[in-house]
Design a protein around this motif. Structure first.
Motif, PDB file in Angstrom:
ATOM      1  N   ILE A  61       1.000  -1.273  -0.030  1.00 27.86           N
ATOM      2  CA  ILE A  61      -0.002   0.040  -0.002  1.00 27.86           C
ATOM      3  C   ILE A  61       0.846   1.275  -0.016  1.00 27.86           C
ATOM      4  N   GLY A  62       1.973   1.083   0.934  1.00 25.16           N
ATOM      5  CA  GLY A  62       2.737   2.284   0.986  1.00 25.16           C
ATOM      6  C   GLY A  62       3.439   2.522  -0.446  1.00 25.16           C
ATOM      7  N   TYR A  63       4.163   1.655  -1.203  1.00 25.72           N
ATOM      8  CA  TYR A  63       4.644   1.933  -2.378  1.00 25.72           C
ATOM      9  C   TYR A  63       3.805   2.346  -3.427  1.00 25.72           C
ATOM     10  N   CYS A  64       2.687   1.981  -3.145  1.00 23.64           N
ATOM     11  CA  CYS A  64       1.416   2.477  -4.645  1.00 23.64           C
ATOM     12  C   CYS A  64       1.529   4.024  -4.249  1.00 23.64           C
ATOM     13  N   THR A  65       1.303   4.396  -2.897  1.00 21.82           N
ATOM     14  CA  THR A  65       1.144   5.651  -2.459  1.00 21.82           C
ATOM     15  C   THR A  65       2.463   6.634  -3.110  1.00 21.82           C
ATOM     16  N   ILE A  66       3.670   5.986  -2.769  1.00 25.67           N
ATOM     17  CA  ILE A  66       4.591   6.703  -3.368  1.00 25.67           C
ATOM     18  C   ILE A  66       4.722   6.784  -4.687  1.00 25.67           C
ATOM     19  N   ALA A  67       4.451   5.861  -5.410  1.00 28.77           N
ATOM     20  CA  ALA A  67       4.511   5.948  -7.024  1.00 28.77           C
ATOM     21  C   ALA A  67       3.275   6.914  -7.494  1.00 28.77           C
ATOM     22  N   PHE A  68       2.465   6.984  -7.107  1.00 31.80           N
ATOM     23  CA  PHE A  68       1.025   7.777  -7.736  1.00 31.80           C
ATOM     24  C   PHE A  68       1.052   9.110  -6.912  1.00 31.80           C
ATOM     25  N   VAL A  69       1.437   9.296  -5.841  1.00 31.72           N
ATOM     26  CA  VAL A  69       1.315  10.608  -5.052  1.00 31.72           C
ATOM     27  C   VAL A  69       2.543  11.392  -4.895  1.00 31.72           C
ATOM     28  N   LEU A 102       6.011  10.700  -6.020  1.00 30.75           N
ATOM     29  CA  LEU A 102       6.947  10.800  -7.351  1.00 30.75           C
ATOM     30  C   LEU A 102       6.316  11.929  -8.276  1.00 30.75           C
ATOM     31  N   PRO A 103       5.037  11.914  -8.690  1.00 28.60           N
ATOM     32  CA  PRO A 103       4.713  12.980  -9.501  1.00 28.60           C
ATOM     33  C   PRO A 103       5.173  14.395  -9.069  1.00 28.60           C
ATOM     34  N   LEU A 104       4.843  14.497  -7.658  1.00 32.54           N
ATOM     35  CA  LEU A 104       5.200  15.863  -7.189  1.00 32.54           C
ATOM     36  C   LEU A 104       6.459  16.220  -7.169  1.00 32.54           C
ATOM     37  N   TYR A 105       7.661  15.152  -7.074  1.00 31.74           N
ATOM     38  CA  TYR A 105       9.077  15.331  -6.911  1.00 31.74           C
ATOM     39  C   TYR A 105       9.403  15.609  -8.378  1.00 31.74           C
ATOM     40  N   TYR A 106       8.713  15.005  -9.257  1.00 26.54           N
ATOM     41  CA  TYR A 106       9.017  15.139 -10.790  1.00 26.54           C
ATOM     42  C   TYR A 106       8.711  16.497 -11.239  1.00 26.54           C
ATOM     43  N   ARG A 107       7.363  16.842 -10.847  1.00 24.95           N
ATOM     44  CA  ARG A 107       6.746  18.146 -11.257  1.00 24.95           C
ATOM     45  C   ARG A 107       7.473  19.176 -10.828  1.00 24.95           C
ATOM     46  N   MET A 108       8.203  19.285  -9.476  1.00 25.79           N
ATOM     47  CA  MET A 108       9.296  20.332  -9.208  1.00 25.79           C
ATOM     48  C   MET A 108      10.443  20.190  -9.398  1.00 25.79           C
ATOM     49  N   ASN A 109      10.880  19.203 -10.225  1.00 31.19           N
ATOM     50  CA  ASN A 109      12.216  18.966 -10.480  1.00 31.19           C
ATOM     51  C   ASN A 109      13.360  18.773  -9.523  1.00 31.19           C
ATOM     52  N   LEU A 110      13.061  18.140  -8.238  1.00 34.82           N
ATOM     53  CA  LEU A 110      13.644  18.376  -7.139  1.00 34.82           C
ATOM     54  C   LEU A 110      14.963  17.525  -7.248  1.00 34.82           C
ATOM     55  N   ASN A 120      15.521   6.925  -7.198  1.00 28.16           N
ATOM     56  CA  ASN A 120      13.989   7.118  -7.979  1.00 28.16           C
ATOM     57  C   ASN A 120      14.345   8.142  -8.716  1.00 28.16           C
ATOM     58  N   ILE A 121      14.648   9.795  -8.362  1.00 26.65           N
ATOM     59  CA  ILE A 121      14.664  10.822  -8.932  1.00 26.65           C
ATOM     60  C   ILE A 121      15.775  10.828  -9.967  1.00 26.65           C
ATOM     61  N   SER A 122      16.837   9.803  -9.772  1.00 23.27           N
ATOM     62  CA  SER A 122      17.869   9.692 -10.907  1.00 23.27           C
ATOM     63  C   SER A 122      17.399   9.237 -12.196  1.00 23.27           C
ATOM     64  N   VAL A 123      16.095   8.571 -12.197  1.00 24.34           N
ATOM     65  CA  VAL A 123      15.814   8.061 -13.492  1.00 24.34           C
ATOM     66  C   VAL A 123      15.196   9.107 -14.145  1.00 24.34           C
ATOM     67  N   LYS A 124      15.194   9.249 -15.502  1.00 18.93           N
ATOM     68  CA  LYS A 124      14.950  10.249 -16.341  1.00 18.93           C
ATOM     69  C   LYS A 124      13.410  10.724 -16.381  1.00 18.93           C
ATOM     70  N   LYS A 125      12.702   9.656 -16.492  1.00 21.86           N
ATOM     71  CA  LYS A 125      11.246   9.806 -16.778  1.00 21.86           C
ATOM     72  C   LYS A 125      10.398   9.507 -15.821  1.00 21.86           C
ATOM     73  N   LEU A 126       9.297  10.010 -15.229  1.00 25.12           N
ATOM     74  CA  LEU A 126       8.452   9.616 -14.299  1.00 25.12           C
ATOM     75  C   LEU A 126       7.869   8.431 -14.454  1.00 25.12           C
ATOM     76  N   GLY A 127       7.571   7.913 -15.489  1.00 22.13           N
ATOM     77  CA  GLY A 127       6.584   6.805 -15.566  1.00 22.13           C
ATOM     78  C   GLY A 127       7.580   5.459 -15.530  1.00 22.13           C
ATOM     79  N   ASP A 128       8.910   5.703 -15.711  1.00 21.58           N
ATOM     80  CA  ASP A 128       9.915   4.658 -15.640  1.00 21.58           C
ATOM     81  C   ASP A 128      10.393   4.458 -14.013  1.00 21.58           C
ATOM     82  N   SER A 129      10.160   5.783 -13.251  1.00 18.12           N
ATOM     83  CA  SER A 129      10.459   5.800 -11.744  1.00 18.12           C
ATOM     84  C   SER A 129       9.169   5.037 -11.235  1.00 18.12           C
ATOM     85  N   GLN A 130       8.035   5.270 -11.682  1.00 23.08           N
ATOM     86  CA  GLN A 130       6.869   4.692 -11.102  1.00 23.08           C
ATOM     87  C   GLN A 130       6.879   2.966 -11.340  1.00 23.08           C
ATOM     88  N   LYS A 131       7.326   2.782 -12.578  1.00 21.89           N
ATOM     89  CA  LYS A 131       7.685   1.111 -12.862  1.00 21.89           C
ATOM     90  C   LYS A 131       8.384   0.729 -11.878  1.00 21.89           C
TER      91      LYS A 131
END
Length: 519
Positions: A88-96, A98-106, A264-275
């Protein structure tokens, strides 16, 4: 088994890591050290993160805990309750998150707190990460160093402090230059060896006991080792507590942790990071089940060579032991963290012992090297503001970063020595307890930012609330049994701590009026 032989394999293993570090760390920059130039392969990150998530604690404490007893019954497979929460926790990370971190390019995930609340919240979040990761990583490090010391280096007359210092020097050497760029590859190698060691040990015991997997599970059930769900509401192990607590432990210790997220954020694309996160979560559940199966098999193996349970009274409490005769025939208590290393190194063939040592140090290094790199990154970026100081040359920044890296290695050594003097037989419980106190304020800060639109004053009141909440949580945990009619606070301590932080922030917050209103 020869201590010199085992030590030679440890040294050879380290030389391989140095070669990998040299190859991947060539022409490294501060950017590649911190986030791998945001060009890491998601599959490598996912596989390597399994090793970081598991660590030597899982490798030793989870199997050893299967045959340990709590309140008159075996712990068994109860750890699977927490594992369900992990999903449950990993699904929250992937879909809540990670999109936040990538959107802000942190580069540092704690930059989110600065964007949302200002500099004080940002520094507070980074400070609590540094405390949390230092304590957690050094507790894990202590466990594995202590095993190497007890089973190999004590017989050679090497003091514990020397063992700890040399191992930290090893880790320092192969992370000094490459940072994240290096550990993505070294973690993949180490995770492969750790899982290989796990599978080999399971297969060997099954063959030795002449059991198929189904027959082994039947025997484990008959012995009472296969218990999963705890339905006692007042118990620390109540299944809803464990599942919900496991989810929040994952969100806090992975999703709000710079060490785990920088990979995770060392991966280029959000979709790949979620995978990466979802793949890792699924594989992790399977690997944890194998560790629990191994634990049950170890106790069956122990009983097949004359081991048995014994109860003694210590300090007014009944303590359960699992005694196995040593080479001289003297019974030795190996219950808990000593079970796996004792069986592998003293009661199995030499080849299995060597595989165990390689797998054990493979479990040690991913959690320690990643922590050392992440703490250096967080201190340099978040507390020193290294990337915001254009007056510093790249070379000067590198010197500062290397100095911080070295300083954290010394801090690690000091913390390992503290754990050595506080010695505990089941370090996995200690780590989960400590996480409840240190990660709670981070959980409260991020939850307040994501789920409310309110603003906070950029003052030390934020830091004060983050410090008071763990203290209040401690008093609640200590007195819950007498205050709440027998109810014991367990893994949900993290949620309580986060909630107290959230409520404290709500008290000092104001209705949003400016641009800092969205996540």
């Amino acid at each position: 088994m020869s201590s010199v032989l085992l030590l030679s394999f440890v040294i050879a293993y380290f030389v391989i890591l140095l070669i990998v570090a040299w190859y991947t760390g060539r022409n490294s920059t501060n950017e590649s050290f911190f986030i791998g130039n945001r060009n890491s392969n998601w599959m490598l990150v996912a596989f390597g993160m399994i090793g970081t998530s598991l660590s030597g604690v899982t490798f030793v404490s989870v199997p050893g805990g299967v045959g340990d007893m709590v309140n008159g019954s075996f712990k068994g497979f109860a750890y699977m309750q927490v594992t369900i929460g992990y999903l449950i926790g990993y699904c929250t990370i992937a879909f809540v998150l990670l999109p936040l971190y990538y959107r802000m390019n942190l580069t540092s995930i704690y930059n989110y707190l600065e964007h949302r609340f200002g500099n004080t919240a940002y520094k507070t979040g980074a400070l609590f990460f540094i405390i949390s990761r230092t304590v957690g990583a050094t507790a894990r490090l202590y466990l594995v160093i202590n095993i190497l010391q007890f089973f190999i280096l004590d017989s050679m007359g090497v003091p514990f402090v020397v063992t700890a210092a040399v191992i930290l020097l090893m880790i320092l050497l192969y992370t000094f230059e490459g940072g994240v760029k290096t550990i993505v590859y070294t973690d993949t190698l180490q995770t492969s060896l750790m899982i290989t060691g796990l599978v080999v040990c399971v297969v060997y015991i099954l063959n030795h006991l002449h059991l198929e997997a189904g027959e082994a599970l039947t025997q484990l059930k008959g012995k009472g080792y296969l218990n999963v769900f705890n339905f006692d509401v007042n118990s620390k192990g109540f299944f809803l507590k464990q599942i919900i607590g496991g989810a929040f432990i994952t969100i806090a210790m992975t999703g709000l942790d710079q060490e785990m997220m920088q990979k995770n954020i060392s991966v280029k694309k959000l979709g790949d990071s979620q995978k990466n996160v979802i793949t890792m979560a699924i594989v992790l559940v399977g690997v944890l089940f194998l560790f629990l199966l191994l634990g049950g098999l170890l106790y069956l193996y122990g009983q097949s060579i004359g081991g048995d349970y014994n109860a003694i009274v210590k300090d007014g409490r009944t303590v359960t032991q699992f005694l196995i005769p040593d080479a001289s025939g003297t019974p030795a208590n190996v219950i808990g963290d000593k079970m796996f290393p004792s069986i592998a190194l003293h009661y199995m063939p030499t080849a299995i012992g060597v595989i165990f040592i390689i797998a054990l140090i493979s479990a040690l290094f991913p959690s320690a090297d990643g922590a050392l790199t992440a703490l250096t990154s967080s201190f340099c970026i978040d507390l020193l503001g290294l990337q915001r100081r254009p007056e510093l040359t790249e070379q000067k920044k590198k010197r500062i970063r290397l100095s911080v890296h070295l300083t954290f290695a010394v801090v690690f050594l000091l913390c390992v020595m503290v754990f050595y003097f506080l010695h505990n037989n089941s370090i996995v419980d200690v780590i989960l307890d400590l996480a409840g106190y240190t990660y709670g304020p981070l959980l409260g800060l991020f939850a307040f930012g994501i789920f409310t639109k309110r603003t906070l004053p950029d003052t030390l009141a934020i830091t004060g609330i983050s410090l008071v909440a763990p203290v209040l949580s401690y008093f609640l945990a200590q007195h819950s049994k007498s205050w709440f009619n027998g109810y014991q606070i367990g893994i949900e301590l993290l949620i309580i701590n986060g909630l107290l932080t959230f409520l404290g922030l709500l008290f000092i917050s104001k209705r949003a009026t400016g641009s800092n209103t969205t996540a």
